[in-house]
Design an enzyme around this catalytic site. Structure first.
Site, PDB file in Angstrom:
ATOM      1  N   SER A  29      22.672  34.220  48.256  1.00 25.96           N
ATOM      2  CA  SER A  29      22.788  34.257  49.539  1.00 25.96           C
ATOM      3  C   SER A  29      21.895  35.396  50.160  1.00 25.96           C
ATOM      4  CB  SER A  29      24.261  34.882  49.962  1.00 25.96           C
ATOM      5  OG  SER A  29      24.473  34.793  51.296  1.00 25.96           O
ATOM      6  N   HIS A  52      23.751  38.727  57.192  1.00 25.63           N
ATOM      7  CA  HIS A  52      24.761  37.972  56.224  1.00 25.63           C
ATOM      8  C   HIS A  52      26.246  38.032  56.567  1.00 25.63           C
ATOM      9  CE1 HIS A  52      27.230  37.567  52.424  1.00 25.63           C
ATOM     10  NE2 HIS A  52      26.193  36.844  52.062  1.00 25.63           N
TER      11      HIS A  52
END
Length: 255
Positions: A29, A52
């Site tokens: 990610s 994020h």
């Protein structure tokens, strides 16, 4: 790396991941985030974490850095100051329970405290919000001096902290991302003003968005930076320009 450092390394897992599969997902990610956000300075790490946390690439442009530390008023100053505070095992003080719950308990030895739950009598007597009264009550006890002050929910807590700073309180660093449509943006602007006026390093954002999850994520990145200093030899005492230049040189040399 010493055995003690290895233990410290093992007990900290970024983004709260504790299994290998979860850590692989977390790293993948962040690799995706780094395709869209620069990776040269400590401030870039905060921008990456904000993207994020919010699931929004454009959020990197809404993060603000203010105040100064011993090296100056560059954008890395709040991260350097916050990481130093973590390394010195300073207290991390949040506004509410949710912000406190989101801050990792691994990778550091800082006490975590929340303001809410203090100052009930003051709130009753004055009619101010519980969070504002809580901040004022903890400030009377000297809790905010030298601490990392994290505010993720309540604009009134940010206003109260700003008043405390004007009256002499000196947190080591501030992370303030209170969310909402009523005075949230104004409260963050107030934090930026006292940050600049009194050289208190602060990380804030602009706009109506924010929240406890974002505040906790950014505070966790301060912890992560401190962990990297402790275990990976990250050099903390560089300005943003010096760090960016070193990153460019290392890239060109293939390091």
């Amino acid at each position: 790396m010493t055995d003690s450092d290895q233990e410290f390394e093992n007990e900290y897992a970024d983004l709260g991941a504790t299994t290998q599969n979860a850590m692989d997902i977390a790293e993948t990610s962040m690799d995706i985030v780094r395709q869209f956000v620069p990776d040269e300075t400590l401030a870039d790490r905060i921008r990456q974490k904000s993207v994020h946390s919010m699931g929004d690439i454009e959020f990197q442009h809404l993060i603000e850095f203010s105040g100064s530390d011993e090296l100056g008023d560059d954008e890395d100053a709040p991260i350097r100051a916050g990481a130093r505070a973590v390394l010195e095992e300073s207290t991390i003080v949040t506004d509410i329970t949710m912000s406190k719950a989101g801050i990792t308990g691994r990778g550091h030895n800082c006490e975590k405290r929340k303001a809410i739950g203090n100052g009930a009598e003051l709130a009753k007597e004055t009619g101010m919000t519980r969070t504002a009264a809580s901040v004022l009550e903890l400030d009377k006890q000297g809790v905010y001096d030298g601490a990392i002050a994290t505010i993720g929910n309540a604009p009134t807590a940010a206003f109260a902290l700003a008043d405390c700073i004007e009256n002499g309180t000196r947190p080591a660093a501030i992370v303030a991302t209170p969310v909402g449509f009523v005075k949230a943006e104004e409260s963050r602007q107030r934090i930026r003003e006292v940050s600049e006026d009194y050289d208190i390093p602060a990380i804030t954002n602009v706009g109506r968005r924010g929240g406890s999850g974002l505040a906790a994520a950014l505070t966790n990145e301060l912890i992560h930076v401190a962990k990297d200093v402790r275990t990976d030899g990250l050099e903390l005492e560089l300005t943003a320009d010096e760090r960016a230049a070193r990153t460019t040189t290392d890239f060109e040399e293939g390091k």
